[in-house]
Design an enzyme around this catalytic site. Sequence first.
Site, PDB file in Angstrom:
ATOM      1  N   ASN A   8      67.519  14.358 -15.238  1.00 41.38           N
ATOM      2  CA  ASN A   8      66.163  14.850 -15.491  1.00 41.38           C
ATOM      3  C   ASN A   8      66.285  15.961 -16.526  1.00 41.38           C
ATOM      4  OD1 ASN A   8      63.634  15.912 -15.505  1.00 41.38           O
ATOM      5  ND2 ASN A   8      63.664  16.666 -13.392  1.00 41.38           N
ATOM      6  N   LYS A  10      64.056  17.499 -17.966  1.00 41.48           N
ATOM      7  CA  LYS A  10      62.953  18.482 -17.886  1.00 41.48           C
ATOM      8  C   LYS A  10      62.421  18.756 -19.308  1.00 41.48           C
ATOM      9  CE  LYS A  10      64.746  20.196 -13.580  1.00 41.48           C
ATOM     10  NZ  LYS A  10      64.891  21.303 -12.636  1.00 41.48           N
ATOM     11  N   HIS A  89      57.760  15.878  -8.694  1.00 40.37           N
ATOM     12  CA  HIS A  89      58.788  16.923  -8.776  1.00 40.37           C
ATOM     13  C   HIS A  89      58.167  18.270  -8.373  1.00 40.37           C
ATOM     14  CE1 HIS A  89      61.814  19.627 -10.347  1.00 40.37           C
ATOM     15  NE2 HIS A  89      62.635  18.590 -10.401  1.00 40.37           N
ATOM     16  N   GLU A 162      65.212  17.469  -2.940  1.00 42.84           N
ATOM     17  CA  GLU A 162      65.494  18.601  -3.812  1.00 42.84           C
ATOM     18  C   GLU A 162      64.907  19.864  -3.190  1.00 42.84           C
ATOM     19  OE1 GLU A 162      66.266  17.118  -8.115  1.00 42.84           O
ATOM     20  OE2 GLU A 162      64.153  17.612  -7.920  1.00 42.84           O
ATOM     21  N   GLY A 226      69.434  18.185 -13.014  1.00 39.97           N
ATOM     22  CA  GLY A 226      68.627  18.861 -14.035  1.00 39.97           C
ATOM     23  C   GLY A 226      69.516  19.487 -15.089  1.00 39.97           C
ATOM     24  N   GLY A 227      69.685  20.800 -14.991  1.00 41.98           N
ATOM     25  CA  GLY A 227      70.410  21.576 -16.008  1.00 41.98           C
ATOM     26  C   GLY A 227      71.707  20.957 -16.494  1.00 41.98           C
TER      27      GLY A 227
HETATM   28  P1  13P Z   1      69.004  21.556 -11.432  1.00 38.84           P
HETATM   29  O1  13P Z   1      70.075  20.515 -11.409  1.00 38.84           O
HETATM   30  O2  13P Z   1      68.862  22.247 -12.749  1.00 38.84           O
HETATM   31  O3  13P Z   1      69.109  22.496 -10.277  1.00 38.84           O
HETATM   32  O4  13P Z   1      67.610  20.783 -11.247  1.00 38.84           O
HETATM   33  C1  13P Z   1      67.499  19.849 -10.241  1.00 38.84           C
HETATM   34  C2  13P Z   1      66.229  19.121 -10.460  1.00 38.84           C
HETATM   35  O5  13P Z   1      65.161  19.672 -10.336  1.00 38.84           O
HETATM   36  C3  13P Z   1      66.332  17.713 -10.883  1.00 38.84           C
HETATM   37  O6  13P Z   1      65.098  17.092 -10.813  1.00 38.84           O
END
Ligand code: 13P
Length: 245
Positions: A8, A10, A89, A162, A226-227
């Site tokens: 993701n 983002k 999300h 999550e 995410g990150g």
């Molecule tokens: P991180 O991996 O940055 O903590 O984010 C998780 C997330 O929200 C994936 O949808």
Amino acid sequence: MKKLLIANWKMKPRTAREAVKLAKASDVRDVLIAPPYAFLPIVKNALKKATLGAQDFFYEDPKQGGAFTSAVSVSMVKSLGVKFTIIGHSERRAYFSETDEQVTKKILLAYENGILPVLCVGESQSVRQRGIMEAKAFVALQIAKDLSRVPQQAKKIVIAYEPIWAIGTGNNDTPENAADMARHIKSVVAKNNHGLNVAVLYGGSVNSKNITAFAKENDINGFLVGGASTDVKEWKAIMAIVKKA
Ligand code: 13P
């Protein structure tokens, strides 16, 4: 069992050029990538092996389009070859005031358009502080509401657990807790949506150092990252570990 791995991105990266670079570095079979809307067409062109997804779409899809400035419809992402979409999300729920009612509409639209929904659920820090039973009750209620309009003929769903307090904080849940929650989510779906096949992912500060321990848990069917999915070195390490799991 093979683990699902979803990136993701983002609201990253910052430019189209960087998006193409990241897409090429992430282009591995069985990996699923959800870039921002703006980069969907260029990422699609850059990918040969990975599966393309969306991070969201609007909850209305009038046949003739519609007057919803800035919104992106399910038909639009479908026409770009999107195979899955993240729905609900916690960042959408928090910053865009997304409701469970809107989430149900999106899940229905996803099924109607042959797009696999990846529903995100998870409790806040204050709920978790009241204990694991409170967290489980919160997640069960979220699932009951969000899956209330799943059509009878729907066969499969992906649910990403999550916990909000673990997202982007470096403070991941423990693999044991996440596996326990995964079993809980499966039992809730089995009770409410009998016959719907569910894969449960964990998301929240997953990185190349902690993913091995999560991957050992049989009840965790994969990861929503995410990150770390936008950091090429990290992501390559994660892809390699998941491939072997
Ligand atoms: P991180 O991996 O940055 O903590 O984010 C998780 C997330 O929200 C994936 O949808």
